[in-house]
Design an enzyme around this catalytic site. Structure first.
Site, PDB file in Angstrom:
ATOM      1  N   HIS A  28      -5.563 -40.985 -25.267  1.00 14.70           N
ATOM      2  CA  HIS A  28      -4.346 -40.380 -25.802  1.00 14.70           C
ATOM      3  C   HIS A  28      -3.505 -39.866 -24.635  1.00 14.70           C
ATOM      4  CE1 HIS A  28      -7.100 -36.871 -25.475  1.00 14.70           C
ATOM      5  NE2 HIS A  28      -5.994 -36.237 -25.120  1.00 14.70           N
ATOM      6  N   HIS A  82      -0.257 -36.875 -23.267  1.00 19.21           N
ATOM      7  CA  HIS A  82       0.506 -35.640 -23.446  1.00 19.21           C
ATOM      8  C   HIS A  82       1.830 -35.801 -22.711  1.00 19.21           C
ATOM      9  CE1 HIS A  82      -2.909 -33.379 -25.169  1.00 19.21           C
ATOM     10  NE2 HIS A  82      -3.625 -34.193 -24.387  1.00 19.21           N
ATOM     11  N   HIS A 140      -5.215 -39.250 -21.003  1.00 20.13           N
ATOM     12  CA  HIS A 140      -6.613 -38.823 -21.054  1.00 20.13           C
ATOM     13  C   HIS A 140      -7.486 -39.938 -21.627  1.00 20.13           C
ATOM     14  CE1 HIS A 140      -5.340 -34.303 -21.270  1.00 20.13           C
ATOM     15  NE2 HIS A 140      -5.257 -34.815 -20.052  1.00 20.13           N
ATOM     16  N   THR A 189      -8.209 -29.681 -24.720  1.00 16.24           N
ATOM     17  CA  THR A 189      -6.924 -28.991 -24.642  1.00 16.24           C
ATOM     18  C   THR A 189      -6.235 -28.901 -25.999  1.00 16.24           C
ATOM     19  OG1 THR A 189      -5.713 -31.012 -24.098  1.00 16.24           O
ATOM     20  CG2 THR A 189      -6.631 -29.735 -22.253  1.00 16.24           C
ATOM     21  N   GLU A 206      -0.378 -31.782 -18.711  1.00 10.56           N
ATOM     22  CA  GLU A 206      -1.081 -30.542 -19.025  1.00 10.56           C
ATOM     23  C   GLU A 206      -1.550 -29.863 -17.744  1.00 10.56           C
ATOM     24  OE1 GLU A 206      -2.450 -30.403 -23.338  1.00 10.56           O
ATOM     25  OE2 GLU A 206      -3.947 -31.622 -22.307  1.00 10.56           O
ATOM     26  N   HIS A 259      -0.790 -34.493 -33.196  1.00 10.48           N
ATOM     27  CA  HIS A 259      -0.528 -34.064 -31.821  1.00 10.48           C
ATOM     28  C   HIS A 259       0.114 -35.194 -31.018  1.00 10.48           C
ATOM     29  CE1 HIS A 259      -2.678 -30.361 -32.418  1.00 10.48           C
ATOM     30  NE2 HIS A 259      -3.825 -30.964 -32.631  1.00 10.48           N
TER      31      HIS A 259
END
Length: 273
Positions: free
Chosen positions: A100, A102, A125, A211, A112, A68
């Site tokens: 991490h 996104h 996050h 998520t 997100e 991811h």
């Protein structure tokens, strides 16, 4: 924040989810509840959220490609000095587990969570687990409604490089494929640089979920109102990661890794100043 409202498309494969506290969500500021009028949702509203990470000097960390994106894991013996407590967490101590991010295909998408329908280029996050109530992170994630606390930080595009992102970018070439890991020992890593206004944090709080699969509904979300800044080039480096193992056919870069916003289902969003 991006200048225009950008439609978000679902990027991650869904699994059947029947719960009603899924994340991420859109923060509609006209509907948020001031925390002073919603004490019943708080465990202890008299104590402010306390965030103060001890600098990880000489600590051996592990960064990996999860498929991811990248994930920086914090050794538990040092994470004991990187806890958050107070505010919506009450007296429970939540220990830092991993960090991490996104992102999207370009700087018009990526975060997100959204604020009044608008999105940021990236969202960081910082994931913590409840070390007061549960014996290990897995139990906290899978067997609870309050096992995880995530501090979400929006990232804006700026002219200067962010020092922590610079470290992450330098390690991206070592973990190109899913499952790749690298141990790194940094002389001085100050994670406090990732959390804006940490001594008097202004944030939105709500009950939510992971998520990414399996979307466990065990997360207490704390979304910082103030973003941090990183250069566009720094975020672009994240898109060089691959989503599959090195031996896999039809491999693709992780150009985007954010989940679509989910229904609120009447959950209150607390506005905490």
């Amino acid at each position: 924040m991006s200048a225009a409202v950008q439609p978000k498309q679902q990027q991650l494969p869904e699994v059947p989810v029947t719960g009603k506290r899924q994340s991420p969500i859109d923060i509609r500021t006209e509907n948020v509840v001031n925390e002073r009028t919603k004490r019943s949702v708080l465990q202890d509203g008299s104590k402010p959220l306390y965030i103060d990470y001890s600098p990880l000097t000489g600590v051996q960390l592990t960064i990996q490609n999860t498929g991811h994106g990248w994930q920086l894991s914090i050794p538990d013996e040092h994470a004991k000095n990187c806890e958050i407590t107070g505010g919506t967490l009450g007296s429970d101590h939540y220990r830092l587990l991993q960090i991490h991010a996104h992102w999207g295909r370009d700087s018009n998408t990526g975060s997100e969570h959204t604020v009044n329908g608008r999105t940021y280029p990236c969202e960081l996050h910082l994931v913590h687990w409840n070390a007061t109530k549960y014996s290990n992170p897995k139990q906290a994630q899978t067997q609870s409604k309050d096992g995880l606390a995530v501090v979400g930080v929006f990232v804006e595009i700026g002219c200067e490089q962010h020092p922590i992102f610079a470290i992450i970018d330098s390690l991206i070439p070592a973990i190109p494929y899913k499952g790749d890991k690298k141990s790194v020992q940094n002389e001085h890593l100050d994670l406090n640089q990732l959390v804006p206004d940490r001594h008097s944090p202004n944030y939105w709080f709500y009950l939510g979920s992971l998520t990414t699969p399996p979307y466990n509904e065990s997360v207490l979300w704390h979304l910082m109102k103030t973003p941090i800044r990183a250069s566009e080039k720094q975020i672009a480096e994240f898109r060089k990661l691959y989503e599959k193992e090195s031996y896999s056919d039809a491999n693709h870069n992780v150009k985007e890794n954010y989940r679509d916003v989910q229904d609120l289902h009447g959950r209150p969003i607390l506005d905490i100043d």
